[in-house]
Design a protein around this motif. Structure first.
Motif, PDB file in Angstrom:
ATOM      1  N   ARG A   1       0.597  -1.190   0.037  1.00 15.11           N
ATOM      2  CA  ARG A   1      -0.008   0.175  -0.187  1.00 15.11           C
ATOM      3  C   ARG A   1       0.873   1.293  -0.153  1.00 15.11           C
ATOM      4  N   ARG A   2       1.949   1.140   0.690  1.00 16.89           N
ATOM      5  CA  ARG A   2       2.810   2.486   0.852  1.00 16.89           C
ATOM      6  C   ARG A   2       3.646   2.487  -0.713  1.00 16.89           C
ATOM      7  N   ALA A   3       4.032   1.556  -1.150  1.00 18.14           N
ATOM      8  CA  ALA A   3       4.712   1.661  -2.224  1.00 18.14           C
ATOM      9  C   ALA A   3       3.949   1.892  -3.544  1.00 18.14           C
ATOM     10  N   LEU A   4       2.867   1.573  -3.565  1.00 17.48           N
ATOM     11  CA  LEU A   4       1.999   1.455  -4.783  1.00 17.48           C
ATOM     12  C   LEU A   4       0.945   2.560  -4.739  1.00 17.48           C
ATOM     13  N   THR A   5       0.800   3.125  -3.483  1.00 21.25           N
ATOM     14  CA  THR A   5      -0.351   4.170  -3.037  1.00 21.25           C
ATOM     15  C   THR A   5      -1.942   3.539  -3.619  1.00 21.25           C
ATOM     16  N   LEU A   6      -1.977   2.232  -3.559  1.00 22.96           N
ATOM     17  CA  LEU A   6      -3.101   1.665  -3.883  1.00 22.96           C
ATOM     18  C   LEU A   6      -3.825   0.857  -2.832  1.00 22.96           C
ATOM     19  N   PRO A   7      -5.060   1.000  -2.428  1.00 22.01           N
ATOM     20  CA  PRO A   7      -5.745   0.218  -1.333  1.00 22.01           C
ATOM     21  C   PRO A   7      -5.579  -1.238  -1.205  1.00 22.01           C
ATOM     22  N   LEU A   8      -5.201  -1.528  -0.122  1.00 22.42           N
ATOM     23  CA  LEU A   8      -5.005  -3.145   0.136  1.00 22.42           C
ATOM     24  C   LEU A   8      -5.069  -3.528   1.664  1.00 22.42           C
ATOM     25  N   THR A   9      -5.394  -4.436   1.784  1.00 24.55           N
ATOM     26  CA  THR A   9      -5.521  -4.889   3.323  1.00 24.55           C
ATOM     27  C   THR A   9      -5.108  -6.561   3.575  1.00 24.55           C
TER      28      THR A   9
END
Length: 954
Positions: free
Chosen positions: A608-616
């Motif tokens: 999430r930090r590297a790609l700035t995409l939502p992920l859990t």
């Protein structure tokens, strides 16, 4: 001296209050233990991970409710609860994370724990208790218990205490009840100066330290479990024929079958003859029922083990449980007494190795032991339940009250209620078993218990219950059948392209349903690996030929499975390699590589930090392979790319007249942005990094953050000349109030408009509600938070250079927006929409039921609400105003929905009032009448047409 605070003289009450305050102060502790953060115990770690993975819902709330008849001293109850929390540090512990590892830290003892009191009839108490118990805890802020007293009459109350499971287990609750009785007696008595005489309790942090020093998992014990469970698979329960439409709202159900009062004693005698406890006998009966239900011989059932041993842990409050997966061989058609001996031996074997954490056992077993949530090996549990714990307060008679949260931690749980009214209980997830199967299973279990109590020599084949008969009808792939049974799927098919993998296709009933990853996880958790499709693709409709059959040639296929490439694939491979120690192949399983729940959380946060995409972390557990995780990231990136490109960052100094808008990515916020753009106002929109692209547009600057980032909120408010606060968490009242407090603290100029809710009125007297009418209990947690936020705002308005403030209370918000279409899935509108969509009868309250002439709801069009909210920037109302476009009776709404959907649903009226339909208020909207005037396209019929996707009506 009387303890009835309604009749005691005022000066005596004041003396008592002061004495209780002195008694509540904790005595100095001779040894404060090691200060600072402490690692979590294994049981706490599991609970913390469930919260981090997105399971922090009511599943792990522990409601403890008692009906008390007699004089209740609420002040004494508050003092007793405060003293209890001061005694047991685990009840005031917060849970943080440092360098990817969780820790626990004891917070300062509270000055007092407030006890909220509301008045309500006993018949209406159930919904209040459930709503209070469902309020989530924020583990990072602490787990102080919550207290609610529902007052039915002067000497008739229901007391609800809500704890988080990370703070206590069953034996802890008994300690809590016993100590509260002692502490209450001391606080309510005439002489409170001496305080209660209770021994110093053990500290849970010391237990966690001892567990850590003993080692995570002895290698011998871990090796024993992996050998014992090698090749074990979870029981394959009968797939539901048709899951109920409301399975998401009420995921669990319980079937109870009474037993003859002689049965428990007969089971005890049977156990005595075979050197087994009544629990072991009940466990053997659960294995026998499961064998008869599934036809399987090799079975695994989970039981709760405890780490409590010896007098040193007596009185310890905390979570000291571990799941023990018992594997039993039921082959050879043994007599029940023989099966009992096999179960007894398995239980003794498990007890000898009970220190090994269940999570470590699963890690040792690898992917075959895992399901979508990481615990699929244990789908079934068993227990024996005694009389439930209740408060025993001096001067009152207490009776336990069941608070049905409708949550289940496992797919199926067997229990024997060993009380003066014995019963067999079967609790089940309504997405795992259908009601017909579960009812038959519960009846069979009760019959089996009765049969073995009478004749334990019966062989398993002679016992009640049998494997379900094959379903009649055309053969369908099991994955297709499961998808069609899913409550949020309207159509599905499974196909296998030539030379390609098995593929599934699904059509959802409504916007905002499960993702492809969630549907695939649903299948993987219930099917053998070779039956799980490689992917699930969502379609608007299935392509069909002239005969109505699915046309495979028109389904999007996946003829080959190339190695994923691109930045997302590279980041996923690097993340797997960094955290699991080896570079994975595209279809390597996360768990087979040694992954577990904590690694899933860490991997999701890294990506999430590297790609700035939502992920859990839950996304990782559901996707499991690098290929599937990459596809999920590609899908979310494509969704972001389809939105307007994010503008370059603007200077830190905002433009003159800038309006800060929170909640800009929501349905209401989107219309507020449009209204501000139409008026030429520059906007500063608060959004999470992964959602910023949704609001970036000309005239809109984006500041990254959310309601939990209090420093970021303060900084954003300081940059703006006006504020529109339209964001809320819906389920986290504590977060909402803390966010408002931070924003008000930073507010120093200009107007402030808060989008509140008519829920802040609670349940008003009469049928018409004027603006600023006083709130009436009961209030929902959501409504109370809105009221608290309004109070913070309105107290600060006009002070220290601040401008005017407006609290705009809105009802249901309707409009053509994806986030607003979800109104058709929840609450009253969801109840009616889903029934009409599925052709079920719509049962409405009859006018005059319960003395109310009208039942229905207020509503507002999102565009009208936005106009009203923005108008308050130029002309603040300096108080509360209602924003209502109109009111609709349930019959009119039901008629609209059935007509728009082409539904044949029958509309009926009844004197029974469903809780979701118990609305009978009309709200005045005088102060904002001008901006609320409807514009073309904002009538009820037009907005419902847009929300349902129905064809426009002539």
């Amino acid at each position: 001296m009387t303890t009835d605070r309604f009749t005691a003289p005022a000066h005596q009450e004041e003396l008592l209050r002061r004495a209780r305050a002195r008694a509540a102060r904790p005595a100095p502790r001779p040894d404060a233990g090691q200060p600072g953060p402490v690692p979590l115990s294994h049981a706490q770690r599991r609970m913390w991970l469930m919260d981090r993975l997105g399971h922090g819902d009511a599943s792990y709330s522990v409601p403890f409710a008692t009906r008390l008849r007699g004089p209740l001293d609420v002040d004494a109850l508050s003092a007793a609860l405060t003293s209890l929390v001061r005694r047991h540090e685990i009840l005031r512990t917060r849970y943080g994370q440092r360098d990817g590892e969780p820790y626990q830290e004891v917070l300062a003892a509270p000055g007092t724990i407030a006890v909220r009191v509301v008045a309500a009839d006993a018949a209406a108490t159930g919904d209040l208790l459930v709503a209070e118990a469902r309020r989530p805890f924020d583990l990072s802020a602490g787990t102080l218990p919550r207290a609610l007293v529902v007052r039915h009459a002067e000497q008739d109350h229901t007391v609800l205490l809500t704890f988080h499971h990370i703070s206590l287990d069953g034996p802890s609750l008994e300690t809590v009840a016993e100590e509260l009785g002692v502490l209450y007696a001391a606080a309510a008595g005439p002489d409170t100066s001496a305080g209660p005489r209770l021994p110093e309790p053990p500290r849970y942090a010391d237990f966690a330290r001892r567990e850590l020093r003993a080692g995570d998992a002895p290698s011998e014990g871990l090796r024993h479990w992996t050998d014992r469970l090698d090749g074990a698979v979870p029981p394959r329960l009968p797939a539901p024929v048709r899951a109920p439409a409301d399975a998401g709202a009420r995921p669990a159900a319980t079937h109870t079958a009474p037993l003859d009062p002689a049965v428990p004693d007969a089971l005890r005698e049977l156990g005595r003859r075979h050197r087994a406890t009544v629990f072991t006998v009940a466990l053997a009966a659960a294995f026998a029922t499961l064998h008869r239900c599934t036809g399987q011989d090799d079975l695994v059932i989970g039981v709760a083990g405890t780490h409590r041993r010896g007098t040193a842990m007596r009185g310890l409050v905390g979570l000291c449980v571990n799941t023990l997966p018992l594997r039993v061989d039921a082959s050879g058609d043994p007599a029940f007494s023989t099966l009992l001996e096999r179960v007894r031996d398995a239980m003794l074997d498990a007890q000898r190795h009970r220190e090994v954490p269940f999570d470590r056992i699963l890690e040792g077993l690898g992917a075959t032991a895992r399901g979508a949530d990481g615990t699929a090996l244990v789908r079934v549990t068993a227990d024996v339940l005694g009389a439930p714990t209740a408060l025993r307060l001096p001067g009152t008679e207490g009776e336990h009250v069941e608070v049905g949260l409708g949550e289940a931690k496992f797919d199926l749980s067997f229990a024997v209620l060993d009380t003066d009214r014995p019963a067999a209980l079967v609790q089940y997830r309504r997405t795992a078993l259908d009601e017909e199967t579960a009812t038959a299973l519960g009846a069979a279990h009760a019959a089996l218990l009765t049969a073995v109590a009478d004749d334990p020599a019966l062989r398993l084949s002679q016992l009640p219950g049998a494997a379900p008969a094959p379903r009649s009808g055309p053969a369908t792939h099991p994955a297709e059948a499961l998808l069609r049974a899913h409550p949020q799927v309207s159509d599905a098919t499974v196909a296998s392209p030539a030379g390609g993998p098995l593929l599934a296709y699904a059509v959802l009933r409504a916007t905002g349903g499960p993702s492809p990853a969630e549907l695939r996880a649903h299948l993987r958790d219930r099917l053998a690996p070779d039956l799980v499709p490689a992917a699930v693709t969502l379609l608007d409709t299935l392509p069909r030929d002239g005969d109505g059959a699915v046309d495979p040639a028109r389904l999007p296929g996946m003829p080959s499975l190339a190695v994923p490439e691109g930045p997302h694939a590279e980041a996923v491979r690097a993340g797997f390699a960094a955290l699991l120690g080896r570079t994975p192949a595209p279809d390597d399983d996360f768990f087979a590589l040694g992954g577990h729940s904590l690694v899933a959380v860490q991997l999701a946060e890294r990506l999430r930090r590297a790609l700035t995409l939502p992920l859990t972390g839950l996304d990782i557990l559901q996707a499991r392979t690098p290929r599937a995780v990459t596809a999920l990231l590609d899908e979310r990136a494509a969704r972001r790319a389809a939105a307007p490109a994010k503008q370059a960052a603007r200077p830190v100094r905002a433009r003159a007249g800038t309006v800060l808008v929170t909640g800009a990515t929501g349905g209401v916020g989107a219309f507020v942005l449009r209204e501000l753009a139409a008026r030429g106002r520059p906007v500063l929109a608060l959004a999470r990094p992964e959602s910023a692209h949704l609001v970036a547009a000309e005239g809109v600057d984006v500041v990254e953050g959310d309601l939990t980032d209090l420093d970021g909120l303060r900084a954003a408010v300081r940059r703006a000349d006006a504020v529109i606060h339209a964001a809320c968490t819906f389920t986290r009242p504590d977060v909402d109030v803390a966010a408002m407090a931070a924003m008000v603290d930073a507010w120093s100029n200009g107007p402030f408009t808060f989008v509140s809710s008519v829920d802040a009125y609670g349940h008003p007297d009469g049928g018409t509600v004027a603006e600023e009418s006083p709130a009436r209990d009961p209030l929902s947690p959501y409504g109370r938070a809105k009221l608290d936020c309004e109070a913070l705002l309105l107290r600060a308005a006009g002070t220290d250079g601040r401008g005017g403030a407006s609290a705009v209370r809105s009802p249901l918000v309707w409009g053509p927006h994806d986030r607003l279409r979800d109104q058709l899935r929840w609450g009253a509108t969801g109840l009616l929409y889903q029934a009409a969509h599925e052709g079920r009868p719509l049962v409405l309250p009859r006018p005059g039921a319960r003395g109310h002439d009208w039942y229905g709801a207020a509503w507002v069009h999102a565009a009208a609400l936005a106009r009203a909210v923005v108008s308050c920037l130029e002309a603040p109302v300096h108080g509360v105003a209602n924003a209502v476009s109109g009111h609709v009776a349930w019959r009119d709404l039901a008629t609209d929905l059935t007509g728009l959907l082409g539904s044949g649903s029958e509309i009926r009226e009844s004197d029974e009032v469903h809780p979701d339909l118990d609305h009978h208020w009309h709200y005045r909207a005088d102060r904002l009448a001008r901006p609320l005037r409807p514009q073309p396209g904002e009538d009820r019929r037009a907005v419902l047409t847009a929300m349902t996707g129905a064809a426009p009506q002539p």
